[in-house]
Structure formats: structure tokens, C-alpha cells
Design a protein around this motif. Structure first.
Motif, PDB file in Angstrom:
ATOM      1  N   GLY A  78       0.860  -1.256   0.142  1.00  0.00           N
ATOM      2  CA  GLY A  78       0.152  -0.050   0.004  1.00  0.00           C
ATOM      3  C   GLY A  78       0.705   1.503   0.095  1.00  0.00           C
ATOM      4  O   GLY A  78       0.248   2.244   0.069  1.00  0.00           O
ATOM      5  N   ARG A  81       0.825   4.977  -3.811  1.00  0.00           N
ATOM      6  CA  ARG A  81      -0.378   5.764  -3.879  1.00  0.00           C
ATOM      7  C   ARG A  81      -0.646   6.501  -5.285  1.00  0.00           C
ATOM      8  O   ARG A  81       0.187   6.983  -5.986  1.00  0.00           O
ATOM      9  CB  ARG A  81      -0.358   6.808  -2.990  1.00  0.00           C
ATOM     10  CG  ARG A  81      -0.296   6.164  -1.467  1.00  0.00           C
ATOM     11  CD  ARG A  81      -0.206   7.234  -0.152  1.00  0.00           C
ATOM     12  NE  ARG A  81      -0.078   6.350   0.780  1.00  0.00           N
ATOM     13  CZ  ARG A  81      -1.186   5.914   1.788  1.00  0.00           C
ATOM     14  NH1 ARG A  81      -2.447   5.914   1.020  1.00  0.00           N
ATOM     15  NH2 ARG A  81      -0.856   5.422   2.878  1.00  0.00           N
ATOM     16  N   SER A  87      -3.829   4.138  -1.773  1.00  0.00           N
ATOM     17  CA  SER A  87      -3.073   3.218  -2.237  1.00  0.00           C
ATOM     18  C   SER A  87      -3.468   2.489  -3.326  1.00  0.00           C
ATOM     19  O   SER A  87      -4.691   2.065  -3.630  1.00  0.00           O
ATOM     20  CB  SER A  87      -3.091   2.146  -0.910  1.00  0.00           C
ATOM     21  OG  SER A  87      -2.354   2.749   0.104  1.00  0.00           O
ATOM     22  N   PRO A  89      -3.901  -0.584  -5.331  1.00  0.00           N
ATOM     23  CA  PRO A  89      -4.431  -1.963  -4.939  1.00  0.00           C
ATOM     24  C   PRO A  89      -3.641  -2.938  -5.405  1.00  0.00           C
ATOM     25  O   PRO A  89      -2.812  -2.987  -6.330  1.00  0.00           O
ATOM     26  CB  PRO A  89      -5.890  -2.513  -5.787  1.00  0.00           C
ATOM     27  CG  PRO A  89      -6.455  -1.000  -5.970  1.00  0.00           C
ATOM     28  CD  PRO A  89      -4.999  -0.224  -6.279  1.00  0.00           C
ATOM     29  N   ASP A  91      -3.736  -6.204  -5.910  1.00  0.00           N
ATOM     30  CA  ASP A  91      -4.119  -6.974  -6.944  1.00  0.00           C
ATOM     31  C   ASP A  91      -3.939  -6.408  -8.450  1.00  0.00           C
ATOM     32  O   ASP A  91      -3.539  -6.893  -9.372  1.00  0.00           O
ATOM     33  CB  ASP A  91      -5.396  -7.392  -6.929  1.00  0.00           C
ATOM     34  CG  ASP A  91      -6.443  -6.374  -6.991  1.00  0.00           C
ATOM     35  OD1 ASP A  91      -6.337  -4.919  -6.885  1.00  0.00           O
ATOM     36  OD2 ASP A  91      -7.772  -6.852  -7.179  1.00  0.00           O
TER      37      ASP A  91
END
Length: 283
Positions: A78, A81, A87, A89, A91
Motif C-alpha cells: 500500500g 499511492r 493506495s 490496490p 491485485d
């Protein structure tokens, strides 16, 4: 995703790390933008590409399979940004990284295999502390983030967005990639708000042994081309010729630790479960 990701395609500045000794390295920034006489694009080894920084072992010779492990140190925690301060992600970062590896694997016999990472501080030199870790502690290519120099606005000039270490930098720092967590990371990149896909593809090129290209359209141009999200990555013919000059032609693969089924797979599974349930009720 947030609304600020508008459709753009631009160029920016990428910081690349070159080996001087096992314990220290010299940073290289975009010469045209910053007037750095010591970091000009080296003489080409072929049309539009430069071989620099060695390569990963390939005992079978050009065209034979090469397995290169990769891992995520703090890259998914995270710390990167987006322009809204949210943040990025984990995934999404995984998917983008796998796409970037896939671009190189599609044109050369490079098999990228994700392995677990024990998690360490982000090392910036090939220190004794780093070299003390066993080889199976993390991947040969390792994704990190740290503060490098912040935004263009903070620097008053085009600023570095990421750093990569060549294979010849040695154990273990060779292959490390560092993203600047002081920059805003967009899905659709702009000069001052870079995207992960465009920069990641460029930095992976360095970890494979490619230097900077003098072709503005090349992924390996010092100002890495910006991309527009998943599915928009590409390599220039010069990038392909360069990586094949190192490893030969062929097709590799990308094997992540977390295999996420395609949406169609989920749908098929859901249908199968539904049918099984109905059959049991009917019986």
C-alpha cells in the motif's frame, strides 16, 4: 478506479542504476532533460538497442529456456499511492507486473516464476547484510518501493520515477527494482504522474540486461513510454531484437504464486455448483 485516470500517452524520466562495484552504484538520469553528460545512451549494439549489465545464466545457450524467479518485497503493502493519495490496490500491481513480465516472455525463452519473499528492508547497495540472506529468501528480480526523490513539482525538474539493477550488480541486488513512493502512480500515465505498467516494463528490461535505446518509441528509451492500464503494454521491435540478442528467440511463461481464475472460469464453476445442487434436490 478513480475518475482522474483519463486517456493519455506521454513520456517521462526514469532513473536507472548502473553497477560500478559490488557495493556501490551510480545513478543515471535522463541526459536530455537534466544535462547529465555521464549518462548518455551508450553506442547501440544493434538497431535501436544496447546490451548492458550482463544476463541471467543460460547454460544451454541462446534459445534455451531460462528460469528467472521474482518476488514482491514491500511492493504490495500500500505504499504506492495514486494521484488522489489512495493506495494502489495490490491485485492491480500484481496484474500489471505479470503483464510486464509476459511481454518479455512472449518474445524470448524467459520463464518468470514467482516465489515467496521473506520481507526485508529495501537495500540500495550490495551490502554484506543483504548478501547474508540465503538465495531462497526472495526472487532474483525483486519489486520494492522507497522514497527516491519525490514529485517533479518538488524537484523543479523531471524527476526519477524508478531504479533498476542489472544482473551484473551481483548477489542479491542484481535484478532489484525500486519504485519511488514519493511519486503519484496512475493507471493512465502522464509525464509527472507515471503508470506502473510502462515503468515496470522498462525496468524489467534493465534487469534482463538491456541498456537505454536511442529510439523514442522504444520501451527502453530513457524516458519510458507511458501506458494506459492493463492490456496496453507493448514492446518495440528494437526491444524484441535486444532481448533476443541476449537470450535468443523463443517463448517463455509467467507463473504467479496466486493463480486467479479468469471470469469465465468463475462462471463455469458457479454453473457447475448450481447444477450439482439442483440435481441433489431433484434426487
Amino acid at each position: 478506479m478513480t475518475s482522474h485516470y483519463a486517456s493519455l500517452w506521454r513520456l517521462s524520466v526514469v532513473l536507472v542504476l548502473a553497477l560500478l562495484t559490488a557495493g556501490s552504484a551510480r545513478a543515471c538520469v535522463l541526459c536530455e532533460a537534466l544535462g547529465c553528460a555521464s549518462c548518455a545512451v551508450a553506442a547501440s549494439d544493434g538497431p535501436g538497442y544496447v546490451l548492458q549489465g550482463g544476463q541471467w545464466p543460460q547454460p544451454g545457450g541462446d534459445g534455451s529456456p531460462v528460469t528467472i524467479t521474482y518476488s514482491y518485497n514491500n511492493f504490495l503493502d500500500g505504499g504506492l499511492r495514486d494521484p488522489d493519495g489512495v493506495s494502489v490496490p495490490a491485485d492491480f500491481l500484481r496484474s500489471v507486473t505479470e503483464e510486464a513480465f509476459g511481454l518479455w516472455a512472449a518474445v524470448a525463452p524467459l520463464h518468470f516464476v514467482e516465489v515467496a519473499d521473506v520481507g526485508t528492508q529495501v537495500f540500495t547497495t550490495n551490502s554484506f547484510a543483504y548478501r547474508d540472506y540465503p538465495d531462497d529468501s526472495f526472487g532474483q528480480i525483486r519489486m520494492n518501493h522507497r522514497f527516491i526523490n519525490g514529485t517533479d513539482a518538488q524537484n523543479g525538474m523531471p524527476a526519477a520515477k524508478a531504479i533498476a539493477y542489472f544482473p551484473s550488480n551481483g548477489r542479491h541486488i542484481g535484478g532489484d527494482i525500486h519504485f519511488d513512493n514519493g511519486d503519484p502512480w496512475a493507471i493512465v500515465g502522464t509525464p509527472s504522474e507515471p503508470d506502473v505498467l510502462g515503468i515496470m516494463t522498462h525496468e524489467i528490461g534493465h534487469t534482463l540486461g538491456l541498456g537505454h535505446s536511442d529510439l523514442p518509441e522504444s520501451t527502453m528509451f530513457p524516458a519510458a513510454p507511458r501506458r494506459s492500464g492493463l492490456g496496453t503494454g507493448m514492446l518495440h521491435p528494437a526491444d524484441i531484437a535486444g532481448v533476443r540478442a541476449i537470450y535468443g528467440a523463443g517463448v517463455g511463461s509467467v507463473t504467479p504464486l496466486l493463480a486467479v481464475p479468469e471470469p469465465s472460469t468463475w462462471l463455469i464453476a458457479a454453473i457447475a455448483i448450481g447444477c450439482l445442487s439442483a440435481c441433489r434436490r431433484g434426487g
